[in-house]
Write a protein that holds these residues in place. Structure first.
Motif, PDB file in Angstrom:
ATOM      1  N   GLN A  83      -1.247  -4.721   1.869  1.00  0.00           N
ATOM      2  CA  GLN A  83      -1.855  -4.799   0.542  1.00  0.00           C
ATOM      3  C   GLN A  83      -2.946  -3.755   0.311  1.00  0.00           C
ATOM      4  OE1 GLN A  83      -0.747  -6.859  -2.168  1.00  0.00           O
ATOM      5  NE2 GLN A  83       0.871  -6.639  -0.641  1.00  0.00           N
ATOM      6  N   ILE A  84      -3.373  -3.071   1.381  1.00  0.00           N
ATOM      7  CA  ILE A  84      -4.326  -1.968   1.229  1.00  0.00           C
ATOM      8  C   ILE A  84      -3.837  -0.807   2.090  1.00  0.00           C
ATOM      9  CG2 ILE A  84      -6.695  -1.177   1.527  1.00  0.00           C
ATOM     10  CD1 ILE A  84      -7.677  -3.990   1.187  1.00  0.00           C
ATOM     11  N   ALA A 103     -13.957  11.317   5.530  1.00  0.00           N
ATOM     12  CA  ALA A 103     -13.737  10.348   4.449  1.00  0.00           C
ATOM     13  C   ALA A 103     -12.380   9.666   4.603  1.00  0.00           C
ATOM     14  CB  ALA A 103     -13.837  11.030   3.086  1.00  0.00           C
ATOM     15  N   VAL A 104     -12.334   8.406   4.128  1.00  0.00           N
ATOM     16  CA  VAL A 104     -11.087   7.629   4.095  1.00  0.00           C
ATOM     17  C   VAL A 104     -10.954   7.005   2.712  1.00  0.00           C
ATOM     18  CG1 VAL A 104      -9.813   5.661   5.054  1.00  0.00           C
ATOM     19  CG2 VAL A 104     -11.169   7.110   6.563  1.00  0.00           C
ATOM     20  N   GLU A 105      -9.755   7.092   2.142  1.00  0.00           N
ATOM     21  CA  GLU A 105      -9.477   6.489   0.844  1.00  0.00           C
ATOM     22  C   GLU A 105      -8.746   5.166   1.054  1.00  0.00           C
ATOM     23  OE1 GLU A 105      -7.041   9.296  -1.113  1.00  0.00           O
ATOM     24  OE2 GLU A 105      -8.529  10.911  -1.037  1.00  0.00           O
ATOM     25  N   PHE A 106      -9.040   4.193   0.184  1.00  0.00           N
ATOM     26  CA  PHE A 106      -8.373   2.899   0.238  1.00  0.00           C
ATOM     27  C   PHE A 106      -7.662   2.664  -1.087  1.00  0.00           C
ATOM     28  CE2 PHE A 106     -11.944   2.632   3.176  1.00  0.00           C
ATOM     29  CZ  PHE A 106     -11.311   2.172   4.326  1.00  0.00           C
ATOM     30  N   GLN A 116      -0.406  -3.920  -5.524  1.00  0.00           N
ATOM     31  CA  GLN A 116       0.031  -5.159  -6.165  1.00  0.00           C
ATOM     32  C   GLN A 116       1.535  -5.251  -5.915  1.00  0.00           C
ATOM     33  OE1 GLN A 116      -0.794  -5.450 -10.354  1.00  0.00           O
ATOM     34  NE2 GLN A 116      -0.588  -7.665 -10.368  1.00  0.00           N
ATOM     35  N   GLY A 117       1.899  -6.181  -5.030  1.00  0.00           N
ATOM     36  CA  GLY A 117       3.288  -6.188  -4.568  1.00  0.00           C
ATOM     37  C   GLY A 117       3.506  -4.995  -3.668  1.00  0.00           C
ATOM     38  N   ASP A 118       4.514  -4.166  -4.021  1.00  0.00           N
ATOM     39  CA  ASP A 118       4.755  -2.968  -3.208  1.00  0.00           C
ATOM     40  C   ASP A 118       4.442  -1.681  -3.971  1.00  0.00           C
ATOM     41  OD1 ASP A 118       6.781  -3.035  -5.020  1.00  0.00           O
ATOM     42  OD2 ASP A 118       8.429  -2.939  -3.575  1.00  0.00           O
ATOM     43  N   GLN A 119       3.600  -1.802  -5.016  1.00  0.00           N
ATOM     44  CA  GLN A 119       3.225  -0.618  -5.787  1.00  0.00           C
ATOM     45  C   GLN A 119       1.709  -0.441  -5.803  1.00  0.00           C
ATOM     46  OE1 GLN A 119       5.349   1.762  -7.042  1.00  0.00           O
ATOM     47  NE2 GLN A 119       6.815   0.509  -5.846  1.00  0.00           N
ATOM     48  N   PRO A 120       1.242   0.823  -5.695  1.00  0.00           N
ATOM     49  CA  PRO A 120      -0.205   1.078  -5.621  1.00  0.00           C
ATOM     50  C   PRO A 120      -0.878   0.981  -6.984  1.00  0.00           C
ATOM     51  CG  PRO A 120       1.015   3.148  -5.580  1.00  0.00           C
ATOM     52  CD  PRO A 120       2.043   2.054  -5.577  1.00  0.00           C
ATOM     53  N   LEU A 121      -2.128   0.534  -6.950  1.00  0.00           N
ATOM     54  CA  LEU A 121      -2.988   0.539  -8.144  1.00  0.00           C
ATOM     55  C   LEU A 121      -3.831   1.812  -8.061  1.00  0.00           C
ATOM     56  CD1 LEU A 121      -4.093  -3.217  -8.024  1.00  0.00           C
ATOM     57  CD2 LEU A 121      -2.261  -2.203  -9.397  1.00  0.00           C
ATOM     58  N   LEU A 122      -3.284   2.916  -8.553  1.00  0.00           N
ATOM     59  CA  LEU A 122      -3.907   4.223  -8.353  1.00  0.00           C
ATOM     60  C   LEU A 122      -5.234   4.359  -9.081  1.00  0.00           C
ATOM     61  CD1 LEU A 122      -0.697   6.453  -8.554  1.00  0.00           C
ATOM     62  CD2 LEU A 122      -1.896   5.631  -6.524  1.00  0.00           C
ATOM     63  N   GLN A 123      -5.459   3.504 -10.079  1.00  0.00           N
ATOM     64  CA  GLN A 123      -6.734   3.578 -10.799  1.00  0.00           C
ATOM     65  C   GLN A 123      -7.865   2.930 -10.011  1.00  0.00           C
ATOM     66  OE1 GLN A 123      -4.189   1.750 -11.533  1.00  0.00           O
ATOM     67  NE2 GLN A 123      -4.797  -0.330 -12.116  1.00  0.00           N
ATOM     68  N   ASP A 124      -7.525   2.203  -8.927  1.00  0.00           N
ATOM     69  CA  ASP A 124      -8.551   1.476  -8.172  1.00  0.00           C
ATOM     70  C   ASP A 124      -8.752   2.042  -6.763  1.00  0.00           C
ATOM     71  OD1 ASP A 124      -8.975  -0.271 -10.277  1.00  0.00           O
ATOM     72  OD2 ASP A 124      -7.420  -1.665  -9.605  1.00  0.00           O
ATOM     73  N   ILE A 125      -8.631   3.332  -6.602  1.00  0.00           N
ATOM     74  CA  ILE A 125      -8.821   3.952  -5.289  1.00  0.00           C
ATOM     75  C   ILE A 125     -10.304   3.926  -4.908  1.00  0.00           C
ATOM     76  CG2 ILE A 125      -8.651   6.098  -3.971  1.00  0.00           C
ATOM     77  CD1 ILE A 125      -6.167   6.782  -5.585  1.00  0.00           C
ATOM     78  N   ILE A 126     -10.579   3.460  -3.693  1.00  0.00           N
ATOM     79  CA  ILE A 126     -11.953   3.413  -3.177  1.00  0.00           C
ATOM     80  C   ILE A 126     -12.092   4.500  -2.114  1.00  0.00           C
ATOM     81  CG2 ILE A 126     -13.694   1.970  -2.066  1.00  0.00           C
ATOM     82  CD1 ILE A 126     -11.985  -0.472  -2.909  1.00  0.00           C
TER      83      ILE A 126
END
Length: 647
Positions: free
Chosen positions: A87-88, A97-100, A104-114
Motif C-alpha cells: 500500500q506504500i 532522499a526517499v519518496e513515498f 489505493q488498491g493497485d494504483q498510485p495516488l500520485l498527488q500524495d507523494i511524500i
C-alpha cells in the motif's frame, strides 16, 4: 507465453540442483527498462522510462502482478520497494532522499507523494512493518514511521554508528554493518520500533578488512550465519568461513569452514539448510551441510563438499514462434548476467527470468555411498523422509546381507534418537499442567525436520515379513526403541509376536513379555491368546501381560475357558470382591469340567457366600441357578430333611 521444457540429459548426467519450473518472466534489462529486486517481499520490478511508461511488479509467484505508471520526477531510480501490504511504495532517486507513494488498491495516488530528505548518505532501506521503514546510511540506522493521512514521516528510533557498507538478511531482520572504525562487522536486529545492536562478529585478526562482495547473510538451521569468502593463506584456495550467531549476548563466532579447493568467482545460496557454493569457471555447484561431521581444528569444523561438484540441471524455455514446435531457448547456466539473492533466488536480468533453486534429493542418494552419512544427511532435509525410508527398505531388500546389521543398527539409532526427543517433548507438553487446569495458550511444538515414527517403520517392515532375517531386523529395531525409552506400539508388537511365533522363538517372546518390551494392552494380549494353540506357553504369556495391566475380568474368562475354575474363582474373589462374583458363570464352568470335586467346591463356595449375605444356603432366584442346584442334589444327595429348596 514461454513454457518450461524438460531437457534431455546426458546418460551419465546427475544433477542435484535444479531451477524451478514455476519461474517468473519479466521485461529484460534494456536501454529503456531497469530491473530491481526486493528480497523481503520477493518482488521483481521492471521499470520502463523511470516509471513514466509503466512499472510491472511480479512475485513471489508468476501470477501475482501489479502494474501501474508513475511520473519520472528526475534522477534515475536507485531502489524501489513496496511495504509488506503493497500500500506504500518507497522509491529512492537521490542519495539523500526517499519518496513515498501511497496506493489505493493497485494504483498510485500520485498527488500524495511524500518526500523525505536527510542530511546523510543513504546506502539503502528496508521495510520492517506496513508503515515503518529503516534507513541505513553512512551515519547509522534509523526507523521512520510513514503517516499518509498527515503526509508525514516521523523518526521513532535511531542508532548512530559510522558505516562503510551493509548487508541485510530479511529472514532474520538483521542488518550486518561494516563500520569505518576498525572495519568491524556489527549485526543489528531491526524490527518494528526496535533497533538492537548485537555483539560484533569475531573475525580473529583485529583490523581485518572484509569486502562487501565477499559477505553473504543467511539462515542455516534457524540460526543467522555470516558467510565470508576468503583465500586460504597456506594453500591459496578459496574457502568460506561460517560465523554463527549462537545466542543472545554471544558474539558470532567462526564455527565452520567450507573447503572449496578452487579459485575464481563464487556465489552463495542456501537451500534446505544446505550452503550451495556456485563456481562460475567450472560451472558447478558445491553442497555443504554444517550439521554433518568434519575435521575439527581449534573448535572449528572444516567441511569438504558432500559430493563432487555438479552442474545445475539444464533448463530450456519454449518461446513464442510461428512454427508449430515453437522456438527452444537453452538457458545459459552460471551466466555473467546472473544475480543471486538469498536464500535460493537466481535472476537473469538480460534474459528476464527469475527462478528458485531447488534441491533434488534422489540423485544425491546415488552419489553418497556411505549409508550412515546419507541417513544423517536425509534426516535434515525437508523432503528427506520418503527417501530415507526407501534407503532403509533397500538395505532390507533382496540384497540383504548379515554384514549390514551394524549399519542398520546405527541407522535405527539415529532415527529413534530424533523420534524419542519428539515423543518426550510431546509428553512434557501434555503433563505440564494439572488435569483440572486449562492452558490459555497453545504450545507450538515444532516437529523435527524428518520424523520417522513406528507406523512408518511397520509399513516398510511388512514386505520382509516371513523372510529368514525378518526376526533379526525387527529385534534390532525394538532394541533401538528400548535404548531411547520408547514403548513399542500395537502394530509393531503384533508384527514381532507373529514373527517370533512363526520361528518358534518362544523363549525370546517370553523375555519380551517379562521385561515389558512389547505394548501391554488387552488387544496385544488377545492377539497372543489367538495363537495359544501353537504352544501352551503363549497362553500363560498372555495371562502374565493381562495381569500387569490388571485386566482381571479377561484373565478370569481365559481361565474359565481353560477349565481352571478354582484359579479363576480365587482371582475373582481377590480382584472383584466376593459379592460381585457371578454364581451362574462359575457353576456353569465347573459343570462343564465334568469334575464332581471341582463342582462341589465351587457350589459350596457360593453356599457360604449366600449364608453370609442372606443368612441362608439357598440361591436367590435372580441368579438363575436352578439347574445347577438340581445337579448338585442329584450328585450329592442330601438328607431328606435338609433337602434344599430354592428360596
Amino acid at each position: 507465453m514461454e513454457k518450461y521444457i524438460k531437457t534431455m540429459e546426458k546418460p551419465n548426467g546427475i544433477h542435484y540442483i535444479e531451477l524451478s519450473s514455476n519461474f517468473i518472466r519479466f521485461d529484460a534489462v534494456s536501454q529503456l527498462t531497469n530491473v530491481f529486486f526486493d528480497d523481503s517481499n520477493k518482488q521483481i520490478f521492471a521499470v520502463r522510462s523511470g516509471g513514466a511508461t509503466g512499472v510491472v511488479v511480479k512475485g513471489p509467484v508468476e501470477d501475482t502482478v501489479i502494474s501501474f505508471c508513475m511520473s519520472d520526477r528526475g534522477g534515475a531510480i536507485r531502489s524501489i520497494k513496496f511495504s509488506p501490504d503493497n500500500q506504500i511504495l518507497a522509491v529512492q532517486r537521490k542519495e539523500n532522499a526517499v519518496e513515498f507513494v501511497c496506493f489505493q488498491g493497485d494504483q498510485p495516488l500520485l498527488q500524495d507523494i511524500i518526500t523525505h530528505q536527510v542530511k546523510t548518505l543513504i546506502y539503502g532501506f528496508v521495510w520492517v512493518h506496513n508503515r515503518e521503514l529503516a534507513l541505513i546510511s553512512n551515519t547509522g540506522v534509523e526507523i521512520f514511521q510513514v503517516v499518509p493521512e498527515k503526509r508525514q514521516v516521523r523518526s521513532i528510533k535511531a542508532l548512530s554508528i559510522s558505516i562503510k557498507w551493509f548487508a541485510w538478511c530479511c529472514d532474520a531482520n538483521v542488518a550486518l554493518l561494516c563500520t569505518t572504525e576498525g572495519n568491524t562487522l556489527v549485526p543489528v536486529l531491526v524490527k518494528q520500533k526496535v533497533i538492537t545492536k548485537l555483539p560484533k562478529v569475531d573475525l580473529g585478526n583485529p583490523g581485518r578488512e572484509v569486502q562487501e562482495s565477499k559477505v553473504t547473510l543467511g539462515r542455516v538451521y534457524g540460526v543467522l550465519a555470516v558467510l565470508i569468502l576468503q583465500s586460504n593463506s597456506t594453500t591459496g584456495m578459496m574457502e568460506v568461513e561460517v560465523h554463527l550467531l549462537n545466542g543472545p549476548g554471544l558474539a558470532p563466532r567462526k564455527c565452520h569452514v567450507l573447503r572449496l579447493s578452487l579459485v575464481g568467482r563464487f556465489a552463495i545460496n542456501t537451500v534446505d539448510n544446505l550452503i550451495v557454493v556456485h563456481h562460475q569457471a567450472t560451472a558447478t555447484s558445491l553442497l555443504f551441510d554444517i550439521a554433518l561431521s568434519g575435521e575439527v581444528i581449534d573448535n572449528v569444523t572444516y567441511h569438504a563438499p558432500i559430493t563432487t561438484g555438479r552442474s545445475i540441471k539444464p533448463f530450456a524455455l519454449k518461446l513464442p514462434s510461428l512454427s508449430p514446435d515453437g522456438q527452444i531457448l537453452q538457458c545459459e547456466l552460471y551466466s555473467t548476467n546472473w544475480v543471486l539473492f538469498q536464500p535460493n533466488i537466481v535472476i537473469d536480468a538480460k534474459l528476464g527470468c527469475m527462478w528458485y533453486l531447488n534441491l533434488s534429493i534422489e540423485p544425491l542418494c546415488n552419489l553418497i555411498s556411505d549409508r550412515i552419512r546419507l541417513t544423517e544427511f536425509l534426516l535434515q532435509r525437508s523432503s528427506g523422509k520418503q527417501m530415507l525410508l526407501k534407503v532403509v527398505q533397500q538395505l532390507m531388500g533382496d540384497q540383504y546381507k548379515g554384514t549390514l546389521l551394524p549399519v542398520l543398527e546405527t541407522i535405527f539409532d539415529k532415527i529413534n534418537k530424533i523420534y524419542a526427543s519428539w515423543v518426550h517433548m510431546e509428553l512434557q507438553n501434555q503433563t505440564a499442567l494439572p488435569a483440572n487446569v486449562k492452558s490459555t495458550t497453545t504450545k507450538n511444538t515444532t516437529p523435527p525436520i524428518v520424523l520417522i515414527e513406528q507406523s512408518d517403520m511397520v509399513e516398510i517392515f511388512q514386505p520382509i515379513a516371513e523372510r529368514p532375517f525378518a526376526e533379526t531386523v525387527l529385534m534390532l529395531y525394538l532394541q533401538s526403541l528400548n535404548k531411547y525409552n520408547i514403548s513399542a506400539q500395537e502394530e509393531l508388537s503384533k508384527m514381532i509376536i507373529s514373527e517370533l511365533i512363526r520361528n518358534r522363538s518362544f523363549d525370546t517372546l517370553r523375555r519380551l513379555v517379562s521385561y515389558s518390551m512389547l505394548l501391554e494392552s488387552k488387544s496385544v494380549a488377545c492377539f497372543l491368546l489367538a495363537h495359544s494353540d501353537v504352544d501352551s506357553a503363549i497362553s500363560q504369556m498372555a495371562i502374565d501381560m493381562l495381569g500387569k495391566i490388571q485386566a482381571h475380568e479377561i484373565i478370569i474368562e481365559v481361565m474359565l475357558g481353560q477349565g481352571k475354575v478354582i484359579d479363576a474363582l480365587r482371582l475373582a474373589k481377590n480382584s472383584l470382591g466376593i459379592d460381585k462374583v457371578p454364581a451362574r458363570k462359575f457353576l456353569e464352568a465347573a459343570y462343564k469340567t465334568q469334575d464332581d470335586l471341582i463342582f462341589h467346591s465351587v457350589y459350596r463356595f457360593f453356599q457360604m457366600r449366600n449364608l453370609r449375605n442372606y443368612e441362608t444356603l439357598a440361591f436367590p432366584k435372580a441368579e438363575q441357578c436352578t439347574e445347577f442346584i438340581q445337579h448338585y442334589n442329584n450328585t450329592f444327595p442330601p438328607d431328606s430333611a435338609n433337602k434344599l429348596q430354592t428360596s
